[in-house]
Design an enzyme around this catalytic site. Structure first.
Site, PDB file in Angstrom:
ATOM      1  N   HIS A 145      46.931  -8.909   0.010  1.00  0.00           N
ATOM      2  CA  HIS A 145      46.576  -7.681   0.713  1.00  0.00           C
ATOM      3  C   HIS A 145      47.779  -6.781   0.986  1.00  0.00           C
ATOM      4  O   HIS A 145      47.645  -5.571   0.994  1.00  0.00           O
ATOM      5  CB  HIS A 145      45.774  -8.006   1.969  1.00  0.00           C
ATOM      6  CG  HIS A 145      44.341  -8.284   1.624  1.00  0.00           C
ATOM      7  ND1 HIS A 145      43.797  -9.544   1.623  1.00  0.00           N
ATOM      8  CD2 HIS A 145      43.360  -7.468   1.190  1.00  0.00           C
ATOM      9  CE1 HIS A 145      42.542  -9.479   1.219  1.00  0.00           C
ATOM     10  NE2 HIS A 145      42.253  -8.229   0.956  1.00  0.00           N
ATOM     11  N   ASP A 157      38.164 -11.038  -7.309  1.00  0.00           N
ATOM     12  CA  ASP A 157      37.472 -12.309  -7.117  1.00  0.00           C
ATOM     13  C   ASP A 157      36.899 -12.850  -8.423  1.00  0.00           C
ATOM     14  O   ASP A 157      36.877 -14.062  -8.636  1.00  0.00           O
ATOM     15  CB  ASP A 157      36.362 -12.157  -6.069  1.00  0.00           C
ATOM     16  CG  ASP A 157      36.936 -12.233  -4.659  1.00  0.00           C
ATOM     17  OD1 ASP A 157      37.818 -13.078  -4.430  1.00  0.00           O
ATOM     18  OD2 ASP A 157      36.514 -11.437  -3.806  1.00  0.00           O
ATOM     19  N   CYS A 208      35.782  -1.991  -9.143  1.00  0.00           N
ATOM     20  CA  CYS A 208      36.533  -1.614  -7.927  1.00  0.00           C
ATOM     21  C   CYS A 208      37.641  -2.602  -7.615  1.00  0.00           C
ATOM     22  O   CYS A 208      38.300  -2.481  -6.588  1.00  0.00           O
ATOM     23  CB  CYS A 208      35.593  -1.457  -6.739  1.00  0.00           C
ATOM     24  SG  CYS A 208      34.762  -2.987  -6.280  1.00  0.00           S
TER      25      CYS A 208
HETATM   26  C1  PEP Z   1      37.380  -7.770  -5.649  1.00  0.00           C
HETATM   27  O1  PEP Z   1      37.157  -8.943  -5.374  1.00  0.00           O
HETATM   28  O2  PEP Z   1      37.777  -7.380  -6.755  1.00  0.00           O
HETATM   29  C2  PEP Z   1      37.191  -6.724  -4.619  1.00  0.00           C
HETATM   30  C3  PEP Z   1      37.234  -5.448  -4.928  1.00  0.00           C
HETATM   31  O3  PEP Z   1      36.992  -7.116  -3.343  1.00  0.00           O
HETATM   32  P1  PEP Z   1      38.142  -7.696  -2.364  1.00  0.00           P
HETATM   33  O4  PEP Z   1      39.463  -7.486  -3.025  1.00  0.00           O
HETATM   34  O5  PEP Z   1      37.996  -6.939  -1.085  1.00  0.00           O
HETATM   35  O6  PEP Z   1      37.738  -9.123  -2.253  1.00  0.00           O
HETATM   36 MG    MG Z   2      36.060  -9.455  -3.590  1.00  0.00          MG
END
Ligand code: PEP
Ligand code: MG
Length: 588
Positions: A188, A458, A505
């Site tokens: 993050h 993910d 995304c």
């Molecule tokens: C992902 O998993 O690619 C996603 C966009 O969600 P996060 O990164 O918030 O898990």
């Molecule tokens: Mg995710």
């Protein structure tokens, strides 16, 4: 000569500046304990901590004001006043006197003050709820001896890991770059760095020990290099890199205001990922055609009770209004639980939190009301802002998960209608495809939902069975691996059968090489951090559909991510690539 250390590129950018070291913990347990409830000194410890918090916030306000940012200074000044607000302190002190632990008394008092503010009809005042809770969290940290010595001048953060809660404490402009010994490209802190347009490197072995006595650092986020205590020649070299990068960023920025498209005019919507309504101006400035991922976790984390519906309505309405009816905002239902501990949900600790009870799965484990409240708030916020809401659920694994989303949506609308508030007729409802099972049943899912948004962070983690936060597994975390790409191909094919759009995304969408491969595979929309939009717009403007088809075909047949990346880079780096493309109508 300085000390060079090699890491993995996290976020592009070049920075040279003083080193600010961060390490988690380190305070002896005995020192951390404030006087226990009921003991002499407990109430005055609360008052002293509140005064200290006010002093810190005033100092912060002064520094930010000196940097020429009076608006942010105003926020910190208001927070300084909140810290010594008699109502807040009286409530905390009387709780302590009634036998509550000081830290929990302050938390409860700040939550109560926040809830009162959040319930106010005035949106501006309601938005202050988060500020007062933030003040409460600061006082609690002081009480527990968990204070962070924040950088006093703009600095390069050097750490093993930089938790988002700490990064968020650093005032804007004081973080020049991030260099982590641990971390991964989807950590993050790295996502945050990309958001701020500052460089980040991860996985720099030996960094924290080497930096123990360093005073300055030069970081190149694109190459993954950091030089500790660089000599004047090295500083000049990094300055030259920064100038080159600035030049190519200027060229890409010149394309802002044009919608995303290939050189031969095929449209690819370029959307922004945001984490709160405050991110809207930056996204709009970057030419975002809407929001493809509004992460709503900020509303649910770092607090003692679930956010009230009214507070959520204000937050979603602020985002909807900022983008208006022409630029859709896709709200993702809270992706909480699992590794994101939420005290008020009272979920048991899990051995494998990434595979545990989180996100949409919470509905079946006692938190159905939490998701219903969120959906009600989205309906009401959309009615207030006069837009059609777009919503998606994270962590959908089965058709039943998707059906549950539709059921909750309809139930929430019926409940929201009973409030008498104006509501939109419909909700555009999609699912995130970030679990391989969802990718494999995409054709069936596409029959019941309105869109897909692929979460490559993910999807890669679960396809490769490699924890996205584990730097030792960095080589398994590249979403350009053909195994992941073949799943994405299947998702596009499944969506095409029902004529629904596919967005991406995850972080791959914001990487120019990734963007080319994804559009080659048939993805319709890319949603990335605002700071990445210029780069992917320029990358797409320089290639044709035929070139992307060819790239995708070769990528699918490749054996590893490195080969795919090299193929995409060849297209990106070819000499004389035309950034401009044909004339196209402006978005404005
Ligand atoms: C992902 O998993 O690619 C996603 C966009 O969600 P996060 O990164 O918030 O898990
Ligand atoms: Mg995710």
């Amino acid at each position: 000569m300085g000390t060079p250390i090699a890491g993995t590129p996290g976020a592009a950018g070049v920075a040279v500046g003083p080193v600010w070291r961060y390490s988690a913990g380190g305070t002896a347990e005995a020192e951390r304990k404030p006087p226990a409830a009921g003991q002499p000194g407990a109430a005055s410890a609360v008052q002293a901590a509140a005064l200290k918090a006010a002093g810190q916030l005033e100092a912060l306000a002064g520094r930010v004001r000196d940097l020429g940012r009076p608006d942010e200074a105003g926020i910190f000044e208001a927070q300084a006043m909140m810290a010594t607000d008699p109502e807040l302190l009286d409530e905390a002190v009387s709780r302590v006197e009634a036998g509550e632990e000081p830290a929990s008394a302050v938390r409860a008092a700040a939550d109560a003050a926040g809830a009162t503010l959040a319930a106010l009809p005035d949106e501006l005042l309601a938005a202050r709820a988060a500020d007062v809770r933030d003040v409460g969290a600061r006082i609690v940290r002081i009480l527990l001896g968990e204070e962070i010595d924040l950088p006093g001048v703009p600095s390069v953060a050097v750490a093993d890991d930089l938790p988002p809660s700490v990064a968020a404490e650093i005032p804007p402009g004081f973080l020049l770059g991030v260099a982590l010994e641990g971390g991964s490209i989807t950590a993050h802190a790295v996502i945050l760095a990309r958001g701020l347009g500052i460089p980040a490197i991860v996985g720099a072995k030996g960094l924290t020990a080497a930096a123990a006595s360093a005073t300055t650092a030069a970081v190149d986020g694109a190459s993954g290099e950091i030089v500790l205590d660089p000599d004047p020649g090295e500083v000049a070299e990094f300055a030259a890199r920064a100038a080159k990068l600035a030049e190519s960023r200027r060229a890409a920025a010149a394309l802002r205001g044009r919608p995303g498209a290939t050189a031969d005019g095929e449209r690819v919507a370029l959307l922004a990922n945001i984490g709160s309504p405050e991110d809207a101006p930056r996204a709009l400035d970057a030419g975002a055609e809407g929001v493809g991922l509004f992460r709503t976790e900020f509303l649910f984390m770092k607090r003692g009770t679930a956010p009230a519906e009214a507070e959520q309505v204000a937050a979603y309405a602020a985002a909807f209004s900022a983008f208006g009816p022409e630029r859709p905002v896709v709200v993702r239902l809270a992706d909480i639980g699992g590794d994101k501990a939420i005290p008020y949900l009272d979920l048991p600790a899990e051995a494998n939190p990434f595979l545990g009870v989180r996100a949409i799965r919470l509905a079946a484990h006692g938190s159905r009301e939490l998701l219903l409240t969120q959906l009600r708030a989205i309906w009401r916020a959309a009615g207030r802002a006069g837009v059609t809401p777009h919503v998606m659920a994270p962590m959908v694994a089965t058709l039943d998960d998707a059906r549950l989303l539709l059921e909750l949506r309809d139930e929430a609308r019926a409940d929201a209608a009973a409030t008498g508030d104006p509501l939109p007729d419909g909700m555009v409802t999609g699912v995130m495809v970030e679990i391989p099972s969802a990718a494999l049943i995409a054709a069936e899912l596409a029959r019941i939902v309105d869109f897909f948004s692929i979460g490559t962070n993910d999807l890669t983690q679960y396809t490769m069975a490699a924890d996205r936060g584990n730097p030792a597994l960095g080589h398994l975390q590249d979403a350009l691996h053909p195994a992941v790409l073949r799943l994405i191909r299947d998702v596009v094919a499944g969506a095409d059968g029902s004529h629904i759009p596919v967005a991406v995304c995850g972080e791959l969408a914001g990487d120019p090489a990734g963007a080319l491969v994804l559009v080659g595979l048939g993805v319709d929309e890319l949603s990335a951090d605002a700071g990445s939009l210029d780069g992917i717009r320029a990358a797409l403007a320089a290639v044709t559909r035929a070139e992307l088809d060819d790239l995708a075909g070769r990528a699918l047949a490749a054996g590893d991510a490195e080969t795919v990346r090299a193929m995409a880079r060849q297209l990106l780096d070819r000499p004389g690539r035309a950034l401009d493309g044909p004339d196209r109508t402006s978005m404005e």
